[in-house]
Write a protein that holds these residues in place. Sequence first.
Motif, PDB file in Angstrom:
ATOM      1  N   MET A 108      15.439 -18.670 -95.992  1.00 57.11           N
ATOM      2  CA  MET A 108      15.041 -20.036 -95.698  1.00 57.11           C
ATOM      3  C   MET A 108      14.988 -20.236 -94.192  1.00 57.11           C
ATOM      4  N   SER A 109      14.168 -21.205 -93.789  1.00 57.57           N
ATOM      5  CA  SER A 109      13.990 -21.498 -92.380  1.00 57.57           C
ATOM      6  C   SER A 109      15.278 -21.969 -91.718  1.00 57.57           C
ATOM      7  N   LEU A 160      15.872 -18.830 -83.199  1.00 59.66           N
ATOM      8  CA  LEU A 160      15.090 -18.224 -82.128  1.00 59.66           C
ATOM      9  C   LEU A 160      15.979 -18.135 -80.899  1.00 59.66           C
ATOM     10  N   ILE A 161      15.991 -16.967 -80.276  1.00 62.86           N
ATOM     11  CA  ILE A 161      16.795 -16.743 -79.084  1.00 62.86           C
ATOM     12  C   ILE A 161      15.840 -16.343 -77.970  1.00 62.86           C
ATOM     13  N   THR A 162      15.973 -16.975 -76.827  1.00 66.06           N
ATOM     14  CA  THR A 162      15.188 -16.626 -75.647  1.00 66.06           C
ATOM     15  C   THR A 162      16.149 -16.210 -74.550  1.00 66.06           C
ATOM     16  N   ARG A 188      17.448 -23.489 -83.665  1.00 67.08           N
ATOM     17  CA  ARG A 188      17.084 -23.247 -85.066  1.00 67.08           C
ATOM     18  C   ARG A 188      15.565 -23.169 -85.181  1.00 67.08           C
ATOM     19  N   LYS A 189      15.077 -22.235 -85.980  1.00 68.69           N
ATOM     20  CA  LYS A 189      13.640 -22.056 -86.137  1.00 68.69           C
ATOM     21  C   LYS A 189      12.983 -23.296 -86.721  1.00 68.69           C
ATOM     22  N   GLU A 190      13.646 -23.979 -87.639  1.00 70.91           N
ATOM     23  CA  GLU A 190      13.044 -25.157 -88.259  1.00 70.91           C
ATOM     24  C   GLU A 190      12.785 -26.249 -87.220  1.00 70.91           C
TER      25      GLU A 190
END
Length: 92
Positions: free
Chosen positions: A1-2, A7-9, A82-84
């Motif tokens: 699930m999303s 996401l890590i930068t 969070r990607k969402e």
Amino acid sequence: MSKDKILITISGLDKVGIVAGISHTLAQLGVNIEDIKQTIMQDHFIMMMLCDISCSKNSFKTIKEELVKSGENLGMEVWVQRKEIFDKMHTI
């Protein structure tokens, strides 16, 4: 699930050990790397990672704090989201 994706930068001056240091922290936290992209622009290192935190026993907050700390130890800036949230920001 999303909701289990983050996401890590990572950004900063290029040096040996950046990928190893961040990957080691993720492994200790039980976070799986699903995708990774990196580039060097005029000695500046930039990496983005898509990770799955569903198997981690740590909260999102703890994961974020540990990654930021790892980045500081490497002299890098680290952003975790969070990607969402990222997806919703880019659908407007």
